[in-house]
Each structure stands twice: as C-alpha cells, then as structure tokens.
Motif scaffolding. Structure first.
Motif, PDB file in Angstrom:
ATOM      1  N   UNK A   1       0.854  -1.200   0.000  1.00  0.00           N
ATOM      2  CA  UNK A   1       0.000   0.000   0.000  1.00  0.00           C
ATOM      3  C   UNK A   1       0.880   1.237   0.000  1.00  0.00           C
ATOM      4  N   UNK A   2       0.284   2.384  -0.347  1.00  0.00           N
ATOM      5  CA  UNK A   2       0.994   3.659  -0.386  1.00  0.00           C
ATOM      6  C   UNK A   2       0.552   4.547   0.772  1.00  0.00           C
ATOM      7  N   UNK A   3       1.470   5.399   1.201  1.00  0.00           N
ATOM      8  CA  UNK A   3       1.175   6.348   2.278  1.00  0.00           C
ATOM      9  C   UNK A   3       1.721   7.716   1.880  1.00  0.00           C
TER      10      UNK A   3
ATOM     11  N   UNK B   1       5.852   3.715  -0.453  1.00  0.00           N
ATOM     12  CA  UNK B   1       5.222   2.443  -0.795  1.00  0.00           C
ATOM     13  C   UNK B   1       5.738   1.361   0.146  1.00  0.00           C
ATOM     14  N   UNK B   2       4.811   0.657   0.786  1.00  0.00           N
ATOM     15  CA  UNK B   2       5.148  -0.372   1.764  1.00  0.00           C
ATOM     16  C   UNK B   2       4.890  -1.761   1.175  1.00  0.00           C
ATOM     17  N   UNK B   3       5.866  -2.633   1.379  1.00  0.00           N
ATOM     18  CA  UNK B   3       5.712  -4.058   1.073  1.00  0.00           C
ATOM     19  C   UNK B   3       5.940  -4.808   2.382  1.00  0.00           C
ATOM     20  N   UNK B   4       4.908  -5.511   2.871  1.00  0.00           N
ATOM     21  CA  UNK B   4       5.007  -6.182   4.167  1.00  0.00           C
ATOM     22  C   UNK B   4       4.627  -7.647   4.010  1.00  0.00           C
ATOM     23  N   UNK B   5       5.561  -8.527   4.390  1.00  0.00           N
ATOM     24  CA  UNK B   5       5.335  -9.976   4.339  1.00  0.00           C
ATOM     25  C   UNK B   5       5.137 -10.506   5.757  1.00  0.00           C
ATOM     26  N   UNK B   6       4.239 -11.468   5.922  1.00  0.00           N
ATOM     27  CA  UNK B   6       4.104 -12.129   7.205  1.00  0.00           C
ATOM     28  C   UNK B   6       2.671 -12.310   7.644  1.00  0.00           C
ATOM     29  N   UNK B   7       2.492 -13.061   8.729  1.00  0.00           N
ATOM     30  CA  UNK B   7       1.178 -13.333   9.311  1.00  0.00           C
ATOM     31  C   UNK B   7       0.933 -12.346  10.455  1.00  0.00           C
TER      32      UNK B   7
ATOM     33  N   UNK C   1      -5.435  -3.952  10.209  1.00  0.00           N
ATOM     34  CA  UNK C   1      -5.480  -3.208   8.952  1.00  0.00           C
ATOM     35  C   UNK C   1      -4.078  -3.187   8.329  1.00  0.00           C
ATOM     36  N   UNK C   2      -4.020  -3.120   7.022  1.00  0.00           N
ATOM     37  CA  UNK C   2      -2.723  -3.122   6.353  1.00  0.00           C
ATOM     38  C   UNK C   2      -1.834  -1.985   6.847  1.00  0.00           C
TER      39      UNK C   2
END
Length: 564
Positions: free
Chosen positions: A328-330, A339-345, A351-352
C-alpha cells in the motif's frame, strides 16, 4: 483549569487578589492551558500562605482590590504547579476564565499572573518605562534578589520584559528568569516564573568571588585560539527522493549548546580553561571513525512486489518465501508518497496500514515457521529504497564480535553506496543487553567536511544499520543520490567565523550552574560564555542532535543565525 467545578468560595479582593496574559519566549499561550486542575470543594478555604501572597499582589496592583477572589483549585503542571485563584468582578456570577493567578501553596509566592489585556491606539509605555516598572514589581516581591531587565519583546500589543537574576553584579545563567507583561494601555497584565525558583533566596557569599577573573579581551582571545567551531555541510531536514538537494556550508559550535548549562565555547573565568574540562562527566559515546568504502553503485529500487522481493533476496539475503504479502501507499505531509511491502502473518483484524507497527507480533495460530516478518519501504515515485526491517522469532541470538558485525555492515554499505570510493564518518553505538544490539551509523564526508541533515539525532545516520544477535534487523537510508555541495575553498576561515560570532553574541561573564548527574547537586562557576545563553531562555532538552545547529555562522557571508 477547564473542567473545574464551579468554585464555592468568594472573598473580596480588598483582602486578597490577581490575573493576566503573559507572553514570553517560553509560553505564548495561557499559562493555564492544558493544566490539570483539581476541582475545589464548595467550602475549601484559601490556604493562609496563599492569602498572604494575594494581599501582597493587591498592594502592588490596586485595581484588584475591587474584585472578588475565587478559589479555583490545585494546578498540576506542566511547568508551574500550585494553588489557582481567579479575580471576578461579580460575586453572583464569577468569571474564572479571564483573570487568574497561581501561588506557591507553601510560601505563598506569586508564580503566574494573567489579567485580561486592554487595547490602546498607541503604546503607553516606552521600553525604558516598561523595564523600570517590571523591575519595581519584581523587587517589591521582597525576596531579596537583584534583577536586571535583559530583554524586551513586543507582540500583539503586549510588551514583555525579561528579568534575569544577578549575584555580585554577575548574571545567573539559568532558566529561572521572570517575565512581566504590560498591555498597550500600560497596565501590568502578566507575570511568570517557574515554580517560584526566581523567588529562591540566594546568598552572594556562597558564590565564587568575581574579584580575580580574567578580562573580557583575554576571554575573547582564548575563545579565538581554541578553534571552537566546526565546518559542516547541512542538508534540508526533509528531502524528496529523486529531487536535487543543495547543502549549506556553515560553522557550528563544537560540543554544541543542547543539554548543557553553557555553550561549547565557554571558558572558566578564573583559570581560563574550557568549561567542558571542569564540568561533570558526560555520558560516554563512541568516537566516530573515518573510513573509506568502495561502493559498487548498484541500483536498488522497487515499484512492484516482484522487484521488492528481489531486493530482499539479493541485497539482504532474506527469503520471503510463501509469506502473505500486502502492499500500500502512504502520503506524507510534505507530499512524498511511500510504498510499503510487508510480508508475514498478523492478527486477522489488523489493517494493512497498522501492520508496520506490529512487526514482531504474531497471531496465536501462527506456527513456528510462520513467525517471521519482512518490510521494505520505497519511494512510490522513483522506487528508491528507504527502509528495510526483518523480524524472525526463530533467529538465534549469537554473541558474535564487533569485527564480525562491522564486516557484515561494510559489505552491505558497499552495495548501497554509489560507485567508487566514498569517505564516511562511522559510529558504532556498541552492544548492550541480552539481545546483543549494535547500531552502526554512517554519514558521508565531502571535501573532508561531514554531511548531516538538519534535525538529525545522534542515533541516526545517512545510513543506519541495526544488528541484533549478529543478524541484520533494520536498515534506514536518509540520503539522496542527487546532492549539490558548495565549494569549501571559498569559505571564510574559522577564525573569521569566530569573529563574526563574537560580534553578534559577545562573551559575557556569568555564573554557570553545573549539575552533578548522580546527586543533582549544583555547583556555580564563573564563566565567560556566548551571550546567546542569556539572551534566549531555551529548554535545551530533547534528543541529542548529531550536530547542534542552534547557532550557525554562514561559511561564506559570516552571517550569524540562531534557530529558535
């Protein structure tokens, strides 16, 4: 004082009284704003000592004798704590918002006075008259101290006089000044100090004698000979990636002014030594080391999820695998889009946008192999790499040694730097605690001059690498590839810069208070320090800065500026 119950005790101010709008460099809003006030009980009497203080104020401001004193309650900071009262015109419907005062509950001393100001077409007082009346008001408080009107500030029709305490005809260099405010009609409408510290009775005999101090010219020469300034490049505090950023070349005071009772250029007025040498020991800090690293000039950018995963694998040797990914973008206040790229549980209802704050927190249902988070942050327009974070619950904490960590950091820095040799100033914050945390900060050096950003703290670098247990956990990049640096060959000399500084802020003899960090005991020393300390009552608190830019001398024009 908001939210207080309607006060229940009224007294004619002929017996008691007080109120005003005090404007000072430290507080331009009401001194009561945001304070917690304990609501007064309906029959709470005004403490005896406070009653005496009110009587004293009424004698000094006769107009208050016709008002009614209203007990409001106890005020609990910030800055000033005590007993609050209001001065109302009517006993039937008292106004507790316009005219107020705070008194010390033990001594009864006036701490704050705020009266509603009136307006006139032309100021009724000259600066000289305001200074004389302010001095008369403060000295009439009968605390036995001597004051000097040091500074006059005019704003929004209000004239505020700053009064500085003096002992043995020498100014006290501390934050406990008094401020007296007059409105445009000439009425005294404000008074303020800090918890009665200005009322503190000081005994001149307990202070060092000013009989055998070095002269002001001698102090100025010592200052010039000590090379008190440092030449640095300063980049804008916030820079948009992909945009050219121009650095300023300035001289700043070595050892700064933040978190000290004096500037780094202060001298003991008796023995002529730099005051730092005789001050209480400061917290130890690892000295920065000069290194040169040959960068590979590789392009690390990511606009898509695939590109982000490749950066994580190739640069940071981390494998996202089949971990869930959100992107998502902020948009920041300055217009930059991240721009955020987040991996994981994460927890199911997260919320993202909140997941960046929950790195390392795993849902109860996550298996041991799923307790891993990775985050990559880039510029949404250019793809430029800005931040990397890795959290792995299964990673083993390894002791490792400093050399191993540095070798790993050097290998990563090499791939982040532009092609060719890059001089750096590197600090290793050391390791501590059971998790063996090491923070390595690196800042560029151009033409032998260090490069910093405005507002950069001591715990930050243009390149910051955090290792935990020998594993790379976080990388923050605060640099741009398109930087412009003015030629240092055209800069004035440090001696010339120091001359400009002394012309703008001459050295001044003052009593400087040194506080023992362990016991809190205060020792007073006679010192020659830049008059900046007396002319501006700053807080000198907050995080330690990488380079203290409070006072700056332009390296080309010699112009001295003070960052308020």
């Amino acid at each position: 004082m908001r939210g207080a119950k309607k006060p229940g005790l009224l007294l004619l101010a002929g017996v008691l009284a007080a109120g005003s709008l005090c404007v000072s460099p430290l507080m331009e809003a009401s001194a009561f704003a945001g304070k917690k006030v304990q609501a007064a009980a309906t029959v709470t009497p005004i403490p005896l000592q406070v009653s005496k203080g009110i009587q004293q104020v009424v004698k000094l401001i006769p107009e208050l004798a016709k008002t009614h004193v209203v007990y409001v309650g106890e005020v609990d900071g910030p800055g000033v704590s005590g007993v609050a009262v209001a001065f109302a015109k009517s006993a039937s419907d008292p106004d507790t918002q316009s005219n107020r005062a705070i008194f010390d509950p033990v001594t009864g001393r006036l701490l704050v006075l705020e009266l509603a100001p009136q307006k006139a077409e032309k100021p009724a007082l000259t600066d000289q008259q305001a200074s004389a009346r302010a001095l008369a008001f403060v000295t009439s408080m009968e605390n036995g101290n001597t004051y000097q009107a040091y500074e006059i500030m005019v704003k929004d029709g209000l004239t505020t006089v700053r009064l500085v305490r003096k002992i043995n005809h020498v100014l006290l260099d501390d934050a406990y000044d008094s401020f007296v405010t007059f409105d445009s009609t000439g009425r005294l409408v404000g008074f303020r100090n800090f918890n009665g510290k200005s009322h503190e009775k000081l005994v001149p005999a307990t202070f060092p004698s000013a009989q055998r101090v070095i002269s002001a010219p001698q102090a100025a020469q010592l200052f010039m000979n000590s090379q008190p300034l440092e030449l640095v490049y300063l980049l804008p505090e916030k820079g948009m990636s992909g945009q050219r950023q121009e650095a300023r070349l300035v001289y700043v005071i070595k050892d700064g002014v933040i978190k000290q009772s004096h500037t780094g250029g202060a001298f003991d007025a008796v023995n002529g030594k730099r005051l730092l040498e005789s001050a209480a020991p400061q917290t130890s800090k690892t000295a920065a080391q000069a290194v040169t690293i040959n960068g590979t000039g590789e392009n690390w950018s990511a606009l898509t999820a695939g590109q982000a995963a490749n950066v994580v694998r190739a640069l940071f040797k981390n494998e996202p695998g089949k971990l869930p990914l959100v992107s998502f973008d902020q948009t920041l206040e300055d217009g930059q889009v991240l721009r955020y790229f987040i991996w994981g549980h994460f927890r199911p209802d997260a919320k993202n946008e909140d997941k960046m704050y929950e790195l390392g927190l795993y849902p109860d249902a996550a298996g041991s192999s799923e307790k891993k988070h990775i985050m990559l942050v880039t510029d949404a327009k250019t793809g430029e790499l800005l931040r990397y974070v890795s959290k792995n619950d299964q990673a083993k904490i390894q002791a490792g040694d400093g050399k191993q960590v540095w070798n790993a950091a050097e290998a990563t820095l090499k791939r982040l730097l532009p092609s060719g040799p890059t001089p750096l100033r590197v600090s290793n914050e050391g390791s501590g605690g059971e998790d063996k945390t090491v923070l390595i900060n690196a800042d560029p050096v151009v033409n032998g001059i260090p490069v910093y950003r405005e507002g950069q703290t001591a715990a930050e670098g243009m390149y910051s690498l955090l290792y935990r247990g020998g594993a790379l956990e976080e990388v923050i990049l605060n640099r741009s590839d398109d930087l412009v640096f003015p030629q240092a060959s055209k800069a004035i000399s440090q001696q010339a810069a120091a001359q400009h500084l002394l012309k703008a802020l001459p050295l001044e003899l003052s009593y400087v208070h040194l506080t023992n960090p362990e016991t809190g005991a205060v020792t007073w020393k006679l010192a020659y320090d830049l008059s900046f300390r007396q002319a501006r009552a700053h807080c000198f608190c907050g995080p330690g800065e990488k380079v203290d830019t409070t006072v700056q001398v332009d390296a080309f024009s010699g112009k001295v500026t003070v960052k308020e």
